[in-house]
Write an enzyme that holds these catalytic residues in place. Sequence first.
Site, short mmCIF file in Angstrom:
data_model
loop_
_atom_site.label_atom_id
_atom_site.label_comp_id
_atom_site.label_asym_id
_atom_site.label_seq_id
_atom_site.Cartn_x
_atom_site.Cartn_y
_atom_site.Cartn_z
N LYS A 144 0.84 -1.20 0.00
CA LYS A 144 0.00 0.00 0.00
C LYS A 144 0.87 1.25 0.00
CE LYS A 144 -3.40 2.45 2.90
NZ LYS A 144 -4.11 2.44 4.19
N ASP A 307 -10.84 5.80 13.95
CA ASP A 307 -11.31 5.79 12.55
C ASP A 307 -10.92 4.52 11.81
OD1 ASP A 307 -12.75 8.05 12.69
OD2 ASP A 307 -11.57 9.23 11.28
#
Length: 439
Positions: A144, A307
């Site tokens: 990523k 989050d």
Amino acid sequence: MATASSIAASIASKTKTKKKHFVAQKVKLFRASDPLLSVLMWGVNHSINELSHVQIPIMLMPDDFKAYSKIKVDNHLFNKENMPSHFKFKEYCPLVFRNLRERFSIDDQDFQNSLTRSAPLVSEAQGRSGARFHTSYDKRYVIKTISSEDVAEMHNILKKYHQFIVECHGTTLLPQFLGMYRLTVDGDETYMIVTRNVFSHRLSVYKKYDLKVSEVTVRQRPPGSTVAREASDKEKVMFILKWSTNHLHTMCFEFISVYKAKELPTYKDNDFINDGQKIYIDEENKKIFLDKLRKDVEFLAQLKLMDYSLLVGIHDVERAEQEEVESEDNEGDDEGESDGGIVGTPPDSPSNTLDSTKPLSPGDFDPTIDVYAIKSHDNSPRKEVYFMAVIDILQHYDAKKKAAHAAKTVKHGAGAEISTVNPEQYSKRFYDFITTILP
């Protein structure tokens, strides 16, 4: 003669940069359509080779969590079709990530092979702020792109993260961080992090959910609260339109067709609830899963992280069996039309080592590889395998987040369910919601 400690010191150095001039490289070709991926393959291969000469320390030292190794390559004439002539490769905290790989039972040679024997595969998934994803060719690992802020946050939490992994013996739903790198090509810096793939390398996922419960569902939300999360039309469907002239001779859009925008859309909280989806696992697995989840979110709250989401992938065993039968039928038809010739594998193509292991029955998996997988219980409506892990954990509750929370409180009222709560509230709400999806 250089000692192991002196070699380790050179690899872990914060100040020295190696500079190499290459004329030829005879062992490996790093063929990727994207030069950046070729550099990543080259860098991981170089890094693992270097680490193989470094004695494993009895314990990690504080400086290991600040260390890095850097290499600058100029005049790289070999494989110049794929490799840039000039590039830099930087690995962060190499001894720490080697230790983490060991604690996650990942052999360095296997890790090297997965990332370098063939080019990483492009993934259609897209993360926050346009992050790009690739998987290793064998689908064991995810690569990523991250921001420099993510790199800084990773450094902030790495020591405590490592300690947590030690204490839980590598048994966690958190991302398994395996390596973090900076690649510099043509003056542009790209940061990448490698984690274990949540999903399986052999069991296809047919539905994917990203569960965050940032707001309550539409049916449950009180007045003034925000709309619950659900997949966007862009994620789910794509409309084909064309300009045309109507009977009034004015230009307008004409509807042509609609199709799925992504092969595997990422559905959200509200989609999960509206689909009537549940995770049907037995009591023992449920207890183990929730115990891991509770410890994980408590740890994240201590670090002031929030989050994050629960990524859920669902493998339908009966559907996979049916598709396999259809595939075999099609292969039989193709064989009847062939000339009987044998197609060889190119000499430098990677062999699929994953297929050389003992064959598994439909819905079966190797728990040492598919560490996030859980089978559905015997009485579930469908025979399924679930892949579940906590992802996107690098969001820190900083001044910006506090300001956003204050602004939303003013807009929606103090009683509204809003996403920007503090980390302790977020972890509790997140855990409570996940318990509701396990009947």
